[in-house]
Each structure stands twice: as structure tokens, then as C-alpha cells.
Design an enzyme around this catalytic site. Structure first.
Site, PDB file in Angstrom:
ATOM      1  N   LYS A 109      38.462  19.249  45.346  1.00 51.70           N
ATOM      2  CA  LYS A 109      38.253  19.348  43.897  1.00 51.70           C
ATOM      3  C   LYS A 109      37.115  18.425  43.514  1.00 51.70           C
ATOM      4  CE  LYS A 109      40.110  21.515  40.333  1.00 51.70           C
ATOM      5  NZ  LYS A 109      40.728  22.841  40.322  1.00 51.70           N
TER       6      LYS A 109
HETATM    7  P1  NAD Z   1      38.966  27.143  30.158  1.00 50.39           P
HETATM    8  O1  NAD Z   1      38.044  26.034  29.875  1.00 50.39           O
HETATM    9  O2  NAD Z   1      38.406  28.526  30.249  1.00 50.39           O
HETATM   10  O3  NAD Z   1      40.136  27.175  29.080  1.00 50.39           O
HETATM   11  C1  NAD Z   1      40.889  26.077  28.708  1.00 50.39           C
HETATM   12  C2  NAD Z   1      41.498  26.407  27.355  1.00 50.39           C
HETATM   13  O4  NAD Z   1      42.428  25.405  26.997  1.00 50.39           O
HETATM   14  C3  NAD Z   1      40.472  26.499  26.234  1.00 50.39           C
HETATM   15  O5  NAD Z   1      40.743  27.622  25.423  1.00 50.39           O
HETATM   16  C4  NAD Z   1      40.723  25.224  25.439  1.00 50.39           C
HETATM   17  O6  NAD Z   1      40.363  25.348  24.082  1.00 50.39           O
HETATM   18  C5  NAD Z   1      42.215  25.077  25.626  1.00 50.39           C
HETATM   19  N1  NAD Z   1      42.725  23.737  25.361  1.00 50.39           N
HETATM   20  C6  NAD Z   1      42.177  22.541  25.687  1.00 50.39           C
HETATM   21  N2  NAD Z   1      42.958  21.540  25.205  1.00 50.39           N
HETATM   22  C7  NAD Z   1      44.000  22.137  24.571  1.00 50.39           C
HETATM   23  C8  NAD Z   1      45.116  21.658  23.884  1.00 50.39           C
HETATM   24  N3  NAD Z   1      45.332  20.355  23.737  1.00 50.39           N
HETATM   25  N4  NAD Z   1      45.994  22.555  23.354  1.00 50.39           N
HETATM   26  C9  NAD Z   1      45.795  23.901  23.499  1.00 50.39           C
HETATM   27  N5  NAD Z   1      44.734  24.406  24.144  1.00 50.39           N
HETATM   28  C10 NAD Z   1      43.856  23.534  24.669  1.00 50.39           C
HETATM   29  O7  NAD Z   1      39.749  26.743  31.486  1.00 50.39           O
HETATM   30  P2  NAD Z   1      40.534  27.685  32.489  1.00 50.39           P
HETATM   31  O8  NAD Z   1      39.636  27.994  33.620  1.00 50.39           O
HETATM   32  O9  NAD Z   1      41.222  28.779  31.753  1.00 50.39           O
HETATM   33  O10 NAD Z   1      41.613  26.627  33.040  1.00 50.39           O
HETATM   34  C11 NAD Z   1      42.813  26.360  32.334  1.00 50.39           C
HETATM   35  C12 NAD Z   1      43.817  25.770  33.308  1.00 50.39           C
HETATM   36  O11 NAD Z   1      44.002  26.703  34.364  1.00 50.39           O
HETATM   37  C13 NAD Z   1      43.384  24.458  33.973  1.00 50.39           C
HETATM   38  O12 NAD Z   1      44.524  23.675  34.214  1.00 50.39           O
HETATM   39  C14 NAD Z   1      42.795  24.921  35.285  1.00 50.39           C
HETATM   40  O13 NAD Z   1      42.815  23.903  36.268  1.00 50.39           O
HETATM   41  C15 NAD Z   1      43.743  26.049  35.602  1.00 50.39           C
HETATM   42  N6  NAD Z   1      43.211  27.013  36.561  1.00 50.39           N
HETATM   43  C16 NAD Z   1      42.112  27.766  36.288  1.00 50.39           C
HETATM   44  C17 NAD Z   1      41.629  28.641  37.249  1.00 50.39           C
HETATM   45  C18 NAD Z   1      40.448  29.537  36.995  1.00 50.39           C
HETATM   46  O14 NAD Z   1      40.072  30.307  37.897  1.00 50.39           O
HETATM   47  N7  NAD Z   1      39.858  29.515  35.806  1.00 50.39           N
HETATM   48  C19 NAD Z   1      42.269  28.743  38.488  1.00 50.39           C
HETATM   49  C20 NAD Z   1      43.397  27.970  38.729  1.00 50.39           C
HETATM   50  C21 NAD Z   1      43.853  27.106  37.749  1.00 50.39           C
END
Ligand code: NAD
Length: 419
Positions: A109
Site C-alpha cells: 500500500k
Molecule cells: P472515493 O474517493 O472514490 O470515495 C470515497 C467516498 O467517501 C467519497 O464519496 C467521499 O465523499 C466519501 N466520504 C469521505 N469521508 C466521508 C465521511 N466522513 N462520511 C461519508 N462519506 C465520506 O474512494 P473509493 O475508491 O470508493 O474508496 C472507498 C473505500 O473503499 C476506501 O476505504 C478504500 O480503501 C476502499 N476500497 C476501494 C477500492 C477501489 O477499487 N476503489 C478497492 C478496495 C477498497
């Protein structure tokens, strides 16, 4: 920030989860010592000339937790709250996650402590390229393959691929995944995490005899993972009654129009003010009676103080580490069925693996092929975890960790240790 994020140390939580699963597996101390801790931890300084001419120094990290089963794999996060311990925790989870879905990668990471929302595209590009140079000795298609995470995207991956390729003198698309399609990205990668969440929710509903059609869903975090999961659940007939992002929460008890909400989010960058919805606060949203809660924002969003308010039947952890162990225990005691993060959100890394395979082969698959392979991987992993959960009578999280840690333990035993 809408929800108070408890400042529990994510890495300590990852170690605690490891110990629980290692105890359940009866792992010996030698094996624990070899697989529990990160293999490499790199902290770098990233100086960037900002648009106003001054130089800002960012602190950044790349952690390789394990290369036992293959090259390191894991996203890069841009966020003000990125710390080394958070990156170590996320790298650790990646190791178990890749093993749960049985793909030949280890865990890694990266992250930069920065505020990307207040940076221009030029500043982000300069920061990304400088960071890539700084971690260059660690990454490569056979060593460690970064991908997008919170507030990084295909454009970020294109800059990393270009910076890396420039140092070698020829294009090397396999150094990162989550790239734009025109640069060797995979069809279906963008939707992969949300699609994998959806596949595991389908399995959980089947297991619990809970019809998805008409089920009430709450999605915390409407970014890549959350919005795609919401869209697929909506298409399957579920009612997505509440959704939040970092600006606010919107609620409609009859179900939000998710395609229109996605359109508005893409245009305006927020969900707040969506027509035919009422604004509620984060605590109210978490306490809504629903069938499925999808935490898809950041870690530790559900903790000891707010977990007992949760009234969902299924919690599908799209985010990494959204529940603290205390919250986990409360939800378990309340009979909530948890689809743990290393299973639930493994669709992203699975299609990243497909992307890497396609890059290495220079042969690309169509979207239906990607979706079908992803569904097979996710449903097999769900069945494998559920089997341990039922047979060993352990929580789903422990079962997922047992599966992932058990596979890494077996690999390290077979490889032995270089004297
Ligand atoms: P992203 O940046 O696209 O989305 C994150 C979202 O969370 C945004 O809409 C943001 O406004 C919202 N957010 C932030 N703080 C917040 C709060 N306090 N309350 C409510 N909403 C809030 O990120 P993502 O890629 O969708 O990742 C989200 C989670 O999923 C993370 O934990 C990431 O590690 C995990 N994840 C993502 C992927 C991927 O392929 N994108 C894969 C595995 C895990």
C-alpha cells in the site's frame, strides 16, 4: 467531516485481527513471526513546486507487507489523514485479501499525506511524478504494482506509468493497474470493487434467505466503491434509501433514484441537495432501519459509540476497516451478518489482477468476460469463507482472516526461509 472518526490505530487493529485468526488457526509462533509484519517500509519526502511558486514538502509512504505469494499489490491513497500506521494496516489487509480471493499477489500500500481537494491538477501531477521517482526502486510489474485508492484515479495511474516507463525507456503498462483503458487498463476495472461488493451481497442474501428485490439499503460514502455498489443494488430491485458523502447525507424512504444521483454527483461533486430527498445527519443515517448497510467511505466509521445504533441485517464492508473491533463485537452480538472487507471489497484487486494478466499477455478481454470471471472469483471466495464460518463457528471476519492467513502461512511453510 460528517462522522467523528475515532482515532483508533488502524495498524494495531490489523494486528489484533491477525492474532484472533492466527489463534483460531492454531498457528505456531515461527510462522506468525514470518508473516505478521511488513517486509519493507519506505518513508519518502516529496517536494513539490506549488502553483504560487513555493515548494511544499509532502510526506509519503510505500509499504510492502508480503511477497510470499507473489508481487506486492495495493493502492495509493491521497488524504490529509494518511499516516505510516494506516498504510501499514492497509498493506497488511491487502496480503490477506489477495489470498482470500486466491490471486497470486502479496500485499502492499502507498499514501501521501496531502489535501488533494485543495490542489490543482498541475500540483497533483508534479506530486505524483515526484512520489513515483521516490518509490521507484520498490515498484515494477514483478515487484510491486500500485493501483488507485481514496482520491487517486486512472489519471494518477497514467502519470505513474509514464514516469516509471520514462526511466526504463519503453512503455511498461503492467507497473500499475486501474489505468485508463487506452493505456492498457482493463474493461470493468472502474466498477470492479462495487461489482464485487454486489456479488457478495447477493451471496449473503441467498444465505440468509433475504430477497434482494425490495431490500432497503444504506450506503455511506458515494465514491467509486459506494456508488457502483448502490447502482447495481438499485438495478437488482433494492431500495437505496440513504446515501452520504463527505458533504452530507440524503434520504428517501421509498428509495433514491441512483442513476440520477450519480449524474448529479458527477456534475456537482456532492450528493447534498438531491431533489426528492431530505437531508439527515450521519448519526441518523447510520441508525436507519435497513436490510443492508454498505460502509464505503473510510476506516473506523462505525465504532464503540455508534455501533449499537446500527439496525441493518447485513453490513457489507466496501471500505477497508470501516468497523473497529469494538463495533465488530457489538454488531456480532446483535446478530448482524458482516461481509468483512477483505472479502467484500476484493473485487477491485481481482480485476486489477486481470488487468495485470492482460497487460503481461498484451491480449485484452471484453467486459462480459471480466464480469463473469470476477463473479466466479467473488462467489467462490464467499463460499470458502462461509464454510469456515459455519464449520468452525467463528465470525465471518475471523473466517476470512483464517482463509487468507492460512493460505499465506501454507505458502511460507512450503517456501521455507532463506538461511
Ligand atoms: P472515493 O474517493 O472514490 O470515495 C470515497 C467516498 O467517501 C467519497 O464519496 C467521499 O465523499 C466519501 N466520504 C469521505 N469521508 C466521508 C465521511 N466522513 N462520511 C461519508 N462519506 C465520506 O474512494 P473509493 O475508491 O470508493 O474508496 C472507498 C473505500 O473503499 C476506501 O476505504 C478504500 O480503501 C476502499 N476500497 C476501494 C477500492 C477501489 O477499487 N476503489 C478497492 C478496495 C477498497
Amino acid at each position: 467531516m460528517l462522522t467523528t472518526i475515532k482515532t483508533e490505530n488502524a495498524y494495531e487493529l490489523a494486528l489484533e485481527n491477525f492474532d484472533t485468526a492466527a489463534d483460531a488457526l492454531g498457528l505456531d509462533n515461527d510462522t506468525r513471526e514470518m508473516i505478521k509484519y511488513p517486509e519493507r517500509v519506505l518513508t519518502v519526502t516529496v517536494p513539490v513546486r506549488m502553483d504560487d511558486g513555493h515548494i511544499h514538502r509532502f510526506e509519503a509512504y510505500r509499504v510492502q507487507h508480503s511477497s510470499v505469494r507473489g508481487p506486492g499489490k495495493g493502492g495509493i491513497r491521497y488524504h490529509p489523514q494518511v499516516t505510516l500506521d494506516e498504510v501499514k494496516a492497509l498493506a497488511t489487509w491487502m496480503t490477506w485479501k489477495c489470498a482470500v480471493v486466491n490471486i497470486p499477489f502479496g500485499g502492499a500500500k502507498g499514501g501521501i499525506t496531502c489535501d488533494p481537494k485543495h490542489m490543482s491538477q498541475g500540483e497533483l501531477e508534479r506530486m505524483t511524478r515526484r512520489y513515483t521517482s521516490a518509490i521507484l526502486p520498490l515498484i515494477g510489474p514483478d515487484q510491486d504494482i500500485p493501483a488507485p485508492d481514496v482520491y487517486t484515479n486512472p489519471q494518477t495511474m497514467a502519470w505513474i506509468m509514464d514516469t516509471y516507463s520514462m526511466t526504463k525507456g519503453y512503455p511498461i503498462p503492467g507497473v500499475v493497474t486501474g489505468k485508463p483503458i487506452s493505456l492498457g487498463g482493463s474493461l470493468g476495472r472502474n466498477e470492479a470493487t462495487g461489482r464485487g461488493v454486489f456479488n457478495t451481497v447477493q451471496c449473503a442474501c441467498e444465505h440468509l434467505h433475504l430477497p434482494l428485490d425490495g431490500a432497503a439499503v444504506v450506503v455511506q460514502g458515494f465514491g467509486n466503491a459506494g456508488s457502483i455498489a448502490a447502482q447495481l443494488l438499485h438495478e437488482a430491485g433494492a431500495r437505496v434509501i440513504a446515501v452520504s458523502d463527505s458533504t452530507g447525507c440524503v434520504y428517501n424512504r421509498n428509495g433514491l433514484n441512483i442513476p440520477e444521483l450519480m449524474h448529479m454527483k458527477a456534475l456537482c461533486g456532492h450528493v447534498e441537495g438531491f431533489p426528492e430527498s431530505e437531508a439527515i445527519d450521519a448519526a441518523q443515517m447510520l441508525a436507519l432501519r435497513c436490510d443492508i448497510l454498505v460502509p464505503a467511505a473510510l476506516e473506523n466509521m462505525v465504532h464503540a459509540e455508534n455501533a449499537s445504533a446500527v439496525r441493518a441485517k447485513i453490513v457489507a464492508e466496501a471500505a477497508n476497516g470501516p468497523l473497529t473491533p469494538a463495533a465488530d463485537r457489538i454488531l456480532e452480538n446483535n446478530g448482524v451478518f458482516i461481509i468483512p472487507d477483505i472479502l467484500c471489497n476484493a473485487g477491485g484487486v481481482t480485476v486489477s489482477y486481470f488487468e495485470w494478466v492482460q497487460d503481461e499477455q498484451h491480449l485484452f478481454w471484453d467486459a462480459q468476460d471480466v464480469y463473469a470471471r470476477l463473479e466466479r472469483v467473488m462467489k467462490t471466495a464467499f463460499r470458502d469463507v462461509l464454510k469456515i464460518h459455519m464449520e468452525k463457528k467463528v465470525p465471518m471476519r475471523t473466517a476470512a482472516n483464517m482463509l487468507g492467513i492460512g493460505r499465506v502461512a501454507e505458502a511460507v511453510r512450503l517456501r521455507g526461509i532463506y538461511p
